[in-house]
Write a protein that holds these residues in place. Structure first.
Motif, short mmCIF file in Angstrom:
data_model
loop_
_atom_site.label_atom_id
_atom_site.label_comp_id
_atom_site.label_asym_id
_atom_site.label_seq_id
_atom_site.Cartn_x
_atom_site.Cartn_y
_atom_site.Cartn_z
N VAL A 114 53.01 27.38 59.66
CA VAL A 114 53.46 27.95 58.39
C VAL A 114 52.44 27.54 57.34
O VAL A 114 51.80 26.50 57.44
CB VAL A 114 54.88 27.50 58.01
N TRP A 115 52.30 28.38 56.33
CA TRP A 115 51.23 28.18 55.36
C TRP A 115 51.26 26.82 54.67
O TRP A 115 50.21 26.25 54.38
CB TRP A 115 51.22 29.31 54.33
N SER A 116 52.43 26.27 54.41
CA SER A 116 52.51 25.01 53.66
C SER A 116 51.91 23.82 54.41
O SER A 116 51.56 22.82 53.79
CB SER A 116 53.97 24.71 53.29
N GLY A 117 51.75 23.94 55.72
CA GLY A 117 51.17 22.84 56.50
C GLY A 117 49.76 23.10 56.99
O GLY A 117 49.22 22.31 57.77
N LEU A 118 49.15 24.19 56.52
CA LEU A 118 47.80 24.52 56.99
C LEU A 118 46.80 23.42 56.64
O LEU A 118 46.85 22.84 55.55
CB LEU A 118 47.34 25.86 56.41
N ASN A 119 45.92 23.16 57.57
CA ASN A 119 44.82 22.21 57.48
C ASN A 119 45.28 20.76 57.60
O ASN A 119 44.47 19.89 57.79
CB ASN A 119 44.00 22.38 56.20
N ASP A 120 46.56 20.52 57.50
CA ASP A 120 47.11 19.17 57.62
C ASP A 120 47.83 19.08 58.96
O ASP A 120 47.28 18.60 59.93
CB ASP A 120 48.06 18.92 56.46
N ARG A 121 49.04 19.60 58.98
CA ARG A 121 49.80 19.61 60.23
C ARG A 121 49.30 20.69 61.18
O ARG A 121 49.20 20.46 62.38
CB ARG A 121 51.28 19.84 59.92
N PHE A 122 49.00 21.86 60.65
CA PHE A 122 48.58 22.99 61.48
C PHE A 122 47.08 23.23 61.29
O PHE A 122 46.64 23.59 60.21
CB PHE A 122 49.37 24.25 61.11
N ARG A 123 46.34 23.01 62.35
CA ARG A 123 44.88 23.15 62.30
C ARG A 123 44.45 24.36 63.11
O ARG A 123 44.99 24.63 64.18
CB ARG A 123 44.21 21.89 62.83
N LEU A 124 43.45 25.06 62.57
CA LEU A 124 42.87 26.19 63.27
C LEU A 124 41.55 25.74 63.87
O LEU A 124 40.70 25.18 63.18
CB LEU A 124 42.65 27.36 62.30
N VAL A 125 41.39 25.98 65.18
CA VAL A 125 40.16 25.59 65.87
C VAL A 125 39.57 26.79 66.60
O VAL A 125 40.28 27.69 67.03
CB VAL A 125 40.39 24.42 66.85
N TYR A 126 38.25 26.75 66.70
CA TYR A 126 37.50 27.76 67.44
C TYR A 126 36.88 27.09 68.65
O TYR A 126 36.25 26.03 68.54
CB TYR A 126 36.40 28.36 66.55
N LEU A 127 37.08 27.69 69.82
CA LEU A 127 36.48 27.21 71.05
C LEU A 127 35.48 28.24 71.55
O LEU A 127 35.80 29.43 71.64
CB LEU A 127 37.54 27.00 72.14
#
Length: 104
Positions: A85-98
């Motif tokens: 969810v947007w409120s946790g982006l970059n903290d709890r929810f991380r986006l990674v590229y493999l």
């Protein structure tokens, strides 16, 4: 593995190089049945690769192997297994590229 920096904002867009590819990443929030859900669009060299893909924990955003993106994008919940969810982006929810051949 490359971590993609995000803002804790409901809608955002950024230019980023992933695996040598010039990409435009767009994240946006839509509410369905009282629940906010995060969606993603991705373009490579201004050509849409995928659009309207729902973001889920540990599920690749590139749904088909023939799509012209070398590699894969994943959201990772650092505290459990919830969908981002947007409120946790970059903290709890991380986006990674493999890149091709890399694993989480």
């Amino acid at each position: 593995m490359q971590r993609i920096p995000l803002r804790a904002a409901p809608n955002q867009s950024q230019q980023i190089v992933l695996g040598g590819q010039n990409c435009t990443l767009r994240l946006y929030t839509r509410t369905y049945d009282g629940t906010d859900r995060l969606y993603c669009d991705l373009a490579v060299d201004q050509n849409l690769v995928f659009g309207g893909v729902i973001c889920q924990d540990m599920t690749g955003l590139k749904l088909y192997g023939y799509q012209p993106l070398a590699g894969q994008l994943f959201f990772v919940d650092m505290e459990g297994d919830d969908d981002p969810v947007w409120s946790g982006l970059n903290d709890r929810f991380r986006l990674v590229y493999l890149e091709e051949g890399e694993t989480l």
